[in-house]
Design a protein around this motif. Sequence first.
Motif, PDB file in Angstrom:
ATOM      1  N   PHE A 143       0.656  -0.537  -0.010  1.00  0.00           N
ATOM      2  CA  PHE A 143       0.061  -0.234  -0.213  1.00  0.00           C
ATOM      3  C   PHE A 143       1.439   1.200  -0.048  1.00  0.00           C
ATOM      4  N   GLN A 144       0.256   2.501  -0.504  1.00  0.00           N
ATOM      5  CA  GLN A 144       1.165   3.925  -0.876  1.00  0.00           C
ATOM      6  C   GLN A 144      -0.240   5.092   0.155  1.00  0.00           C
ATOM      7  N   PRO A 145       0.797   4.672   1.404  1.00  0.00           N
ATOM      8  CA  PRO A 145      -0.074   5.817   2.019  1.00  0.00           C
ATOM      9  C   PRO A 145       0.088   7.835   1.237  1.00  0.00           C
ATOM     10  N   GLY A 146      -1.713   7.944   1.330  1.00  0.00           N
ATOM     11  CA  GLY A 146      -2.271   9.516   0.848  1.00  0.00           C
ATOM     12  C   GLY A 146      -1.664  10.608   1.973  1.00  0.00           C
ATOM     13  N   GLU A 147      -1.711  11.650   0.592  1.00  0.00           N
ATOM     14  CA  GLU A 147      -1.184  13.043   2.542  1.00  0.00           C
ATOM     15  C   GLU A 147      -3.367  12.568   2.683  1.00  0.00           C
ATOM     16  N   GLY A 148      -2.659  13.213   3.836  1.00  0.00           N
ATOM     17  CA  GLY A 148      -3.967  13.142   5.212  1.00  0.00           C
ATOM     18  C   GLY A 148      -3.957  11.955   5.846  1.00  0.00           C
ATOM     19  N   THR A 149      -3.468  10.870   5.285  1.00  0.00           N
ATOM     20  CA  THR A 149      -3.558   9.903   6.073  1.00  0.00           C
ATOM     21  C   THR A 149      -2.454   9.431   7.549  1.00  0.00           C
ATOM     22  N   PRO A 203      -0.870   6.483   8.951  1.00  0.00           N
ATOM     23  CA  PRO A 203      -0.118   5.363   8.902  1.00  0.00           C
ATOM     24  C   PRO A 203      -0.023   4.485   9.617  1.00  0.00           C
ATOM     25  N   HIS A 204      -0.477   3.152   9.833  1.00  0.00           N
ATOM     26  CA  HIS A 204       0.292   2.687  11.046  1.00  0.00           C
ATOM     27  C   HIS A 204       1.723   2.069  10.668  1.00  0.00           C
ATOM     28  N   ILE A 205       2.481   2.130  10.066  1.00  0.00           N
ATOM     29  CA  ILE A 205       3.081   1.373   9.261  1.00  0.00           C
ATOM     30  C   ILE A 205       3.272   2.617   7.843  1.00  0.00           C
ATOM     31  N   GLY A 206       4.820   2.721   7.493  1.00  0.00           N
ATOM     32  CA  GLY A 206       4.651   3.327   6.119  1.00  0.00           C
ATOM     33  C   GLY A 206       4.703   4.738   6.441  1.00  0.00           C
ATOM     34  N   GLN A 207       5.492   5.501   5.620  1.00  0.00           N
ATOM     35  CA  GLN A 207       5.239   7.405   5.013  1.00  0.00           C
ATOM     36  C   GLN A 207       4.639   7.248   3.824  1.00  0.00           C
ATOM     37  N   HIS A 208       4.150   8.798   4.158  1.00  0.00           N
ATOM     38  CA  HIS A 208       2.833   9.516   3.211  1.00  0.00           C
ATOM     39  C   HIS A 208       4.470   9.626   1.644  1.00  0.00           C
ATOM     40  N   GLY A 209       3.217   8.895   0.742  1.00  0.00           N
ATOM     41  CA  GLY A 209       4.039   8.736  -0.377  1.00  0.00           C
ATOM     42  C   GLY A 209       4.817   7.629  -1.229  1.00  0.00           C
ATOM     43  N   LYS A 210       5.512   6.646   0.068  1.00  0.00           N
ATOM     44  CA  LYS A 210       6.455   5.346  -0.370  1.00  0.00           C
ATOM     45  C   LYS A 210       5.366   4.143  -0.440  1.00  0.00           C
ATOM     46  N   LEU A 211       5.881   3.398  -1.562  1.00  0.00           N
ATOM     47  CA  LEU A 211       4.654   2.564  -1.858  1.00  0.00           C
ATOM     48  C   LEU A 211       5.419   1.132   0.087  1.00  0.00           C
ATOM     49  N   GLU A 212       4.929   0.514   0.530  1.00  0.00           N
ATOM     50  CA  GLU A 212       4.821  -0.208   1.810  1.00  0.00           C
ATOM     51  C   GLU A 212       4.853  -1.907   1.024  1.00  0.00           C
ATOM     52  N   VAL A 272       4.586  -5.012   3.557  1.00  0.00           N
ATOM     53  CA  VAL A 272       4.515  -5.994   5.080  1.00  0.00           C
ATOM     54  C   VAL A 272       4.097  -7.078   4.856  1.00  0.00           C
ATOM     55  N   GLN A 273       4.923  -8.039   5.620  1.00  0.00           N
ATOM     56  CA  GLN A 273       4.551  -9.034   6.496  1.00  0.00           C
ATOM     57  C   GLN A 273       3.093  -9.351   6.708  1.00  0.00           C
TER      58      GLN A 273
END
Length: 372
Positions: free
Chosen positions: A179-185, A187-196, A198-199
Amino acid sequence: MKEVKVGQVLQLFEQFAPQKYALEGDPIGLQVGSYQKRVKNIMIALDVLENVVEEAIEKKVDLIIAHHPMIFRPVKKIQTDQAQGRIIEKLLKHDISVYAAHTNLDVAKGGVNDMLAQALQLEKTAVLIPTYEQKLRKLAVYVPVEHEKQVRTALGEVGAGAIGDYSHCSFSTEGTGRFQPGEGTNPHIGQHGKLESVQEVRIETVYPVEMEKKLITSMLKAHPYEEPAYDLYDLALKGEELGLGRIGELKEEMSLRDFALFTKEVLDSPGVRIVGDLDEKVKKVAVLGGDGNKYFSKAKFKGADVYVTGDFYYHTAHDAMNMGLNIVDPGHNIEKIMKKGVTELLKKECENSQFEITIFPSEEDTNPFIFL
């Protein structure tokens, strides 16, 4: 203090005893009042008679949840010098809502008939008259590996994964979630604008459709993600059979005489009527709250030695006697067992939802019969 409305409380209650469980034509549901009314005090009653309404007024009740519908047939006129008119007038003047849960509460798992069977200490119980088959669905939810146990436990605690006598049944498979967190999110894991990547674990579990809202709420609460990914599937698999009455066995057989006295005591009845040989031994027991005249042959067909029900007719008693079925009739009023049962159940549900509400059973006696 969080404001709670009648509709919110009834939504909780109907997760346990949905209106669709009711027999056709049964006038259940909200009979007086508004779903939007604010509620602080709830009283559980068997009947809505004038003495019960007076009790509700005295105790500042906002909502009465009753087993027997107050309005059973269409009301063509409201005359306030007549009993029904006076009751309706008092309810409206004091802003008391009335909700009826009749055959839906009889049919529900854990409802009136299960309460009666439990009071009679019956074992290996089954439905006497099937009327409804639960529809099953499957939930598949994707969870980070480290939160798998937390989410699986939450699902099992609300009843998901119940298969026969087994509970907390589920299946898990591991994989990679992206998943890729968008602006305004947030996220529990990951950063805005970066494809993440996760196992994650895919948890699958089966549940009756009636509990879906409760299940999803519990899952979302336990899940660490802001926007969990999950799927819901309809299943061809048959769900649990629900219905009227229960049939089960006593731990040890006893004489019909002793069983009748036991029934009188545990169901708090002022008297019982009996059909059969008082010295005959009984072990397999059928029980049906209310008027069970129509179903005595079903009790016999399923092997019952004795049938516990109310309002038994004279000629029907002859028919039961001729087919060798013993009858114990402790009266219709034994359904008052629901007052305590529903109070405990609804208290627990309201506490889980953090509703600050007082719930208590009516103390008024509504049995029209006097035994000498």
